[in-house]
Motif scaffolding. Structure first.
Motif, mmCIF file in Angstrom:
data_model
loop_
_atom_site.group_PDB
_atom_site.id
_atom_site.type_symbol
_atom_site.label_atom_id
_atom_site.label_comp_id
_atom_site.label_asym_id
_atom_site.label_seq_id
_atom_site.Cartn_x
_atom_site.Cartn_y
_atom_site.Cartn_z
ATOM 1 N N SER A 186 -8.381 -15.549 11.639
ATOM 2 C CA SER A 186 -6.974 -15.908 11.142
ATOM 3 C C SER A 186 -6.622 -15.357 9.652
ATOM 4 N N ALA A 187 -7.929 -15.025 8.972
ATOM 5 C CA ALA A 187 -7.430 -14.432 7.730
ATOM 6 C C ALA A 187 -7.077 -12.997 7.667
ATOM 7 N N ALA A 188 -7.614 -12.399 8.748
ATOM 8 C CA ALA A 188 -7.409 -10.890 9.170
ATOM 9 C C ALA A 188 -5.986 -10.747 9.376
ATOM 10 N N ILE A 189 -5.483 -11.720 10.302
ATOM 11 C CA ILE A 189 -4.097 -11.933 10.826
ATOM 12 C C ILE A 189 -2.795 -12.036 9.691
ATOM 13 N N GLU A 190 -3.444 -12.839 8.666
ATOM 14 C CA GLU A 190 -2.348 -12.936 7.601
ATOM 15 C C GLU A 190 -2.397 -11.857 6.708
ATOM 16 N N ARG A 191 -3.458 -10.969 6.527
ATOM 17 C CA ARG A 191 -3.658 -10.071 5.673
ATOM 18 C C ARG A 191 -2.770 -8.700 6.623
ATOM 19 N N ALA A 192 -2.792 -8.795 7.787
ATOM 20 C CA ALA A 192 -1.927 -7.764 8.519
ATOM 21 C C ALA A 192 -0.537 -8.101 8.196
ATOM 22 N N THR A 193 -0.040 -9.455 8.304
ATOM 23 C CA THR A 193 1.284 -9.760 8.206
ATOM 24 C C THR A 193 1.933 -9.189 6.906
ATOM 25 N N ARG A 194 0.822 -9.505 6.004
ATOM 26 C CA ARG A 194 1.287 -8.928 4.563
ATOM 27 C C ARG A 194 1.409 -7.505 4.270
ATOM 28 N N ALA A 195 0.533 -7.040 4.872
ATOM 29 C CA ALA A 195 0.577 -5.168 5.054
ATOM 30 C C ALA A 195 1.601 -4.912 5.703
ATOM 31 N N ALA A 196 2.027 -5.416 6.994
ATOM 32 C CA ALA A 196 3.148 -5.019 7.841
ATOM 33 C C ALA A 196 4.456 -5.093 6.856
ATOM 34 N N GLU A 197 4.678 -6.255 6.243
ATOM 35 C CA GLU A 197 5.658 -6.612 5.410
ATOM 36 C C GLU A 197 5.935 -5.455 4.309
ATOM 37 N N LYS A 198 4.602 -5.199 3.709
ATOM 38 C CA LYS A 198 4.638 -4.097 2.438
ATOM 39 C C LYS A 198 5.020 -2.662 3.158
ATOM 40 N N LEU A 199 4.554 -2.528 4.159
ATOM 41 C CA LEU A 199 4.907 -1.141 5.127
ATOM 42 C C LEU A 199 6.403 -0.890 5.416
ATOM 43 N N GLY A 200 6.755 -2.114 5.740
ATOM 44 C CA GLY A 200 8.586 -2.018 5.991
ATOM 45 C C GLY A 200 9.057 -1.755 4.610
ATOM 46 N N ALA A 201 8.386 -2.320 3.717
ATOM 47 C CA ALA A 201 9.135 -2.464 2.320
ATOM 48 C C ALA A 201 9.072 -0.850 1.906
ATOM 49 N N VAL A 202 7.982 -0.119 2.295
ATOM 50 C CA VAL A 202 7.554 1.139 1.690
ATOM 51 C C VAL A 202 8.486 2.025 2.673
ATOM 52 N N HIS A 203 8.648 1.769 3.875
ATOM 53 C CA HIS A 203 9.519 2.537 4.757
ATOM 54 C C HIS A 203 10.976 2.411 4.143
ATOM 55 N N GLN A 204 11.473 1.397 3.945
ATOM 56 C CA GLN A 204 12.758 1.357 3.512
ATOM 57 C C GLN A 204 12.873 1.962 1.867
#
Length: 199
Positions: free
Chosen positions: A97-115
């Motif tokens: 569950s904690a890893a999923i939350e970290r992956a979600t935050r990392a995915a949002e950051k990655l999307g922001a970096v791509h943008q």
């Protein structure tokens, strides 16, 4: 929307080559993409937020069902080894569950970096377009200054020529008058010389 931006960004690698669009054309594409993105931005934010919330809810629901199944299994299991295995699985679910939350935050950051990368390329195109406009403006300004200088110089030369034309008639006779006087002087000289030679 973002497909337009991704298409334009893919056409603009850092090193420019001859087959790429000009900065003016790329700037026009970017302006159109920005207008489309701005027009649909609020709606797309709501859609993406709903999709993310739905995905998180589905994950949490699945994790909850796994915990409930482990608890039921733990109640029916009397073996110590089995209980230890169930506790280990519950701990693994907590870590997951904690890893999923970290992956979600990392995915949002990655999307922001791509943008940010797309925006950086777009900004480079805009800066290049502005630099081209500046160079064009400076060239036209230099040509305009040169034309002004030539016009002023021609105007001064014309005024000087008109001033000389106004002064010269008073100082010396008109060319036709001078020619007439020379001709009459020649006639007088020739008339005076002929009788002396005859005599």
């Amino acid at each position: 929307g973002q497909q337009h931006m991704a298409l334009v960004a893919s056409l603009l690698p850092p090193c420019p080559t001859s087959h790429l669009p000009t900065p003016q054309a790329a700037f026009a594409h970017l302006a159109l993409a920005f207008r489309c993105d701005t027009f649909t931005l609020q709606q797309r934010v709501l859609v993406e937020k709903r999709a993310r919330d739905a995905a998180e809810e589905n994950i949490q629901e699945e994790l909850g069902q796994c915990r409930a199944a482990l608890e039921r299994l733990g109640q029916s299991c009397a073996n110590a080894d089995c209980k230890e295995t169930l506790e280990q699985l519950q701990h693994n679910l907590t870590v997951l569950s904690a890893a999923i939350e970290r992956a979600t935050r990392a995915a949002e950051k990655l999307g922001a970096v791509h943008q940010e990368a797309r925006m950086s390329r777009a900004a480079e195109v805009m800066v290049q377009h502005v630099e081209n406009l500046k160079r064009h403006h400076l060239r036209e300004r230099a040509e305009l200054e040169e034309m002004k200088r030539l016009i002023q110089q021609n105007s001064r030369n014309r005024q000087l020529a008109e001033t000389q034309d106004d002064v010269e008639p008073r100082l010396r006779p008109h060319p036709l008058k001078r020619t007439f006087q020379q001709g009459s002087a020649r006639r007088r000289v020739s008339i005076a010389v002929i009788p002396k030679q005859l005599l």
